[in-house]
Design a protein around this motif. Sequence first.
Motif, PDB file in Angstrom:
ATOM      1  N   GLY A  89       3.820  -5.828   5.735  1.00  0.00           N
ATOM      2  CA  GLY A  89       4.271  -4.638   5.038  1.00  0.00           C
ATOM      3  C   GLY A  89       5.583  -4.161   5.619  1.00  0.00           C
ATOM      4  N   ALA A  90       5.505  -3.436   6.742  1.00  0.00           N
ATOM      5  CA  ALA A  90       6.653  -2.723   7.324  1.00  0.00           C
ATOM      6  C   ALA A  90       7.947  -3.538   7.330  1.00  0.00           C
ATOM      7  N   ALA A  98      -0.315  -8.924  10.795  1.00  0.00           N
ATOM      8  CA  ALA A  98       0.605  -8.049  10.059  1.00  0.00           C
ATOM      9  C   ALA A  98       2.019  -8.322  10.604  1.00  0.00           C
ATOM     10  N   SER A  99       2.965  -7.440  10.268  1.00  0.00           N
ATOM     11  CA  SER A  99       4.384  -7.726  10.547  1.00  0.00           C
ATOM     12  C   SER A  99       4.659  -8.243  11.961  1.00  0.00           C
ATOM     13  N   TYR A 108       4.876   1.601   0.660  1.00  0.00           N
ATOM     14  CA  TYR A 108       5.368   2.341   1.834  1.00  0.00           C
ATOM     15  C   TYR A 108       6.382   3.425   1.397  1.00  0.00           C
ATOM     16  N   ARG A 147      -0.069 -10.971   6.369  1.00  0.00           N
ATOM     17  CA  ARG A 147      -0.004  -9.765   5.546  1.00  0.00           C
ATOM     18  C   ARG A 147       1.104  -8.864   6.084  1.00  0.00           C
ATOM     19  N   LYS A 199       0.843  -1.203   0.000  1.00  0.00           N
ATOM     20  CA  LYS A 199       0.000   0.000   0.000  1.00  0.00           C
ATOM     21  C   LYS A 199       0.878   1.253   0.000  1.00  0.00           C
TER      22      LYS A 199
HETATM   23  C1  LIG Z   1      -5.209  -4.915   6.932  1.00  0.00           C
HETATM   24  C2  LIG Z   1      -3.726  -4.743   6.971  1.00  0.00           C
HETATM   25  N1  LIG Z   1      -2.939  -5.828   6.971  1.00  0.00           N
HETATM   26  C3  LIG Z   1      -1.600  -5.721   7.007  1.00  0.00           C
HETATM   27  C4  LIG Z   1      -0.972  -4.501   7.047  1.00  0.00           C
HETATM   28  C5  LIG Z   1       0.527  -4.431   7.121  1.00  0.00           C
HETATM   29  O1  LIG Z   1       0.930  -3.963   8.357  1.00  0.00           O
HETATM   30  P1  LIG Z   1       2.493  -3.896   8.730  1.00  0.00           P
HETATM   31  O2  LIG Z   1       3.042  -2.777   7.925  1.00  0.00           O
HETATM   32  O3  LIG Z   1       2.524  -3.653  10.193  1.00  0.00           O
HETATM   33  O4  LIG Z   1       3.072  -5.206   8.337  1.00  0.00           O
HETATM   34  C6  LIG Z   1      -1.758  -3.342   7.055  1.00  0.00           C
HETATM   35  C7  LIG Z   1      -1.139  -2.033   7.083  1.00  0.00           C
HETATM   36  O5  LIG Z   1      -1.759  -1.017   7.007  1.00  0.00           O
HETATM   37  C8  LIG Z   1      -3.172  -3.464   7.023  1.00  0.00           C
HETATM   38  O6  LIG Z   1      -3.977  -2.386   7.030  1.00  0.00           O
END
Ligand SMILES: Cc1ncc(COP(=O)(O)O)c(C=O)c1O
Length: 353
Positions: A219-220, A201-202, A37, A217, A33
Amino acid sequence: MDASVLISTAALRHNVRLVRDRIAPAELMAVVKDDAYGHGLDSVLAVLLDEGVTRFGALDLPGALRVRHQAPDSMVFAWVFDRGDDLSEALQQQIDIGVTDVPVLERVAAAAAVAGTPPARIHLKLDTGLHRAGVLAGDWERFVNLAAELQRSGRVVVSGLWTHLAEESHDDDSRSIAEYREGLAIAEAHGIRAATRHIAASAAAYAREDARFDVVRVGAFLYGIAPGGGVGPEDLGLRPVMTLRAPIRHIRRAGERTLAAVGIGGASGILADAAGAVSVALAGSRYPVVAVEPTLLLIDVSGADATVGDTVTLFGDGSAGEPTLQNWADGMGTIGEEVVTRLSSLIPRTRID
Ligand SMILES: Cc1ncc(COP(=O)(O)O)c(C=O)c1O
């Protein structure tokens, strides 16, 4: 030279491998997204595809369609929809849709009812405590029942059941996981089986095996961005991916001090909070940021051998004495993601190594 963002392909690959090793046998959905990043979607996607990543989380529909263009055979997941979004386009492009409430489910079903449209691949979201989006436990059975009916009619395929852990405390996440398991059992009782389960998430994906289910899922962490609060990327074995640089435009004496004006400022996404809170590096030594102006950063280079045109590193991986993104985030009392996602897309992103 203008400001530039350098992207370490090697660091990105390292992080992807580290995360995948850690979460196996769960699979990675790489969250890309906000233009990956702030790292630049096109280059990041190219590396992730080369690493064999096949699932991408794009947040919104415009982002998902961009990913689909570059990744025609991958699973592309979007979970935030505006009223104006063309859901039939999403279905034609086989975007996996995160359904967070009944109105979205009804919109998806209506789009899927149009002749020639493929069934919608939907992921039903249970709200287990974050309260950002999703169906509350009390409404879950009715929601699941509606989705099961639509599945029987052939308009939708429930391909995922998901939630989003708050990651604020171990105990809260444990409660959320228990609630999610109850939600899975209810879905199963309504004939929804074989759906991909994803909740972490992370941070939770990294820390907790019981949060991994089928897919996580992340991201960071892919970008080497750590949660902060005393936990830096190096504590997790991650490598920062982004380096931000800009040239000195002019140098002035200001009373006792010598100030250099660096060619990047608030208009390019540098947070005003950087003033008095962070430093930058010039030839391996650090100098404090004293002001953030719209197009310039003023740094105090008193006593330094600074020349117009010299390159200043705002943050990088720290290997040449420069501050890291984590140093910046800590200095400003924020998280790394907040710093990088604000950087203007007009700053060129260049892949290195
Ligand atoms: C629904 C969802 N999943 C996963 C993530 C990824 O999060 P992270 O960056 O902490 O891994 C996000 C980040 O906005 C999210 O909104």
